[in-house]
Design a protein around this motif. Structure first.
Motif, PDB file in Angstrom:
ATOM      1  N   UNK A  75       0.797  -1.236   0.000  1.00 41.05           N
ATOM      2  CA  UNK A  75       0.000   0.000   0.000  1.00 41.05           C
ATOM      3  C   UNK A  75       0.827   1.283   0.000  1.00 41.05           C
ATOM      4  N   UNK A  76       2.124   1.187   0.231  1.00 38.55           N
ATOM      5  CA  UNK A  76       2.993   2.365   0.178  1.00 38.55           C
ATOM      6  C   UNK A  76       3.500   2.637  -1.239  1.00 38.55           C
ATOM      7  N   UNK A  77       3.276   1.696  -2.158  1.00 36.21           N
ATOM      8  CA  UNK A  77       3.759   1.823  -3.540  1.00 36.21           C
ATOM      9  C   UNK A  77       2.713   2.510  -4.413  1.00 36.21           C
ATOM     10  N   UNK A  78       3.128   3.519  -5.157  1.00 37.72           N
ATOM     11  CA  UNK A  78       2.220   4.222  -6.052  1.00 37.72           C
ATOM     12  C   UNK A  78       2.264   3.652  -7.459  1.00 37.72           C
ATOM     13  N   UNK A  79       1.109   3.630  -8.091  1.00 33.55           N
ATOM     14  CA  UNK A  79       0.963   3.174  -9.465  1.00 33.55           C
ATOM     15  C   UNK A  79       0.189   4.223 -10.246  1.00 33.55           C
TER      16      UNK A  79
END
Length: 182
Positions: A75-79
């Motif tokens: 959930x800390x990774x942006x896409x």
């Protein structure tokens, strides 16, 4: 079965689970598993807030656009899923005129109003291991239908499940959460 570029619509029997009342766009599906982004769960975090947190000066046009909760994995990774205009070299072609990236290149362009025409920004993703999604489909956890870019980018978040169900020819609100065998 290849469900890349399909929507997964959570069946009513998933109500109360993490994926209850969600629609997920499958970016990848192969023998190694599947990866997708939920496309109807806006967060309280706006794109302009995210831009500020990542060090970009955001355009005032971004102020109200929400970041989406993409799924429970990382959930800390942006896409950023976006239309294929703009020539962003770090973005992966995922078909249907769409690209996917975790690169800050697209965020920088969006902040300067030079980004792709259509985009969704999500934190986290939905992931399935080998054959996991196929087992869930066999257990009637999901409905699938070919994805539609209009639903991805133009339909309000709260109407996306119903719009996708209409592609299949029915009213999703009339489905029961009860399962049975005939």
């Amino acid at each position: 079965m290849d469900l890349k570029n399909h929507f997964l619509i959570a069946m009513p029997n998933q109500s109360g689970s993490y994926f209850g009342n969600t629609i997920t766009y499958l970016c990848e599906h192969n023998e190694e598993g599947a990866m997708g982004l939920m496309i109807n769960r806006p967060m309280e975090l706006s794109v302009s807030d995210l831009m500020e947190q990542t060090g970009f000066s955001g355009s005032s046009a971004l102020a109200d656009a929400p970041v989406l909760e993409g799924g429970p994995v990382s959930p800390e990774q942006g896409f950023v899923m976006h239309s294929d205009d703009g020539g962003f070299s770090a973005s992966k072609d995922i078909g249907q005129g769409l690209r996917l990236t975790t690169s800050r290149e697209v965020l920088a362009a969006i902040a300067k109003d030079r980004g792709p025409y259509h985009y969704l920004i999500a934190l986290g993703y939905a992931g399935w291991g080998p054959q996991q999604l196929e087992r869930e489909l066999a257990d009637s956890a999901w409905l699938t239908c070919p994805a539609n870019n209009e639903i991805l980018f133009d339909v309000p978040f709260e109407d996306r499940i119903d719009a996708a169900a209409r592609l299949l020819g029915f009213d999703f609100r009339l489905m029961s959460g009860q399962m049975g065998d005939a």
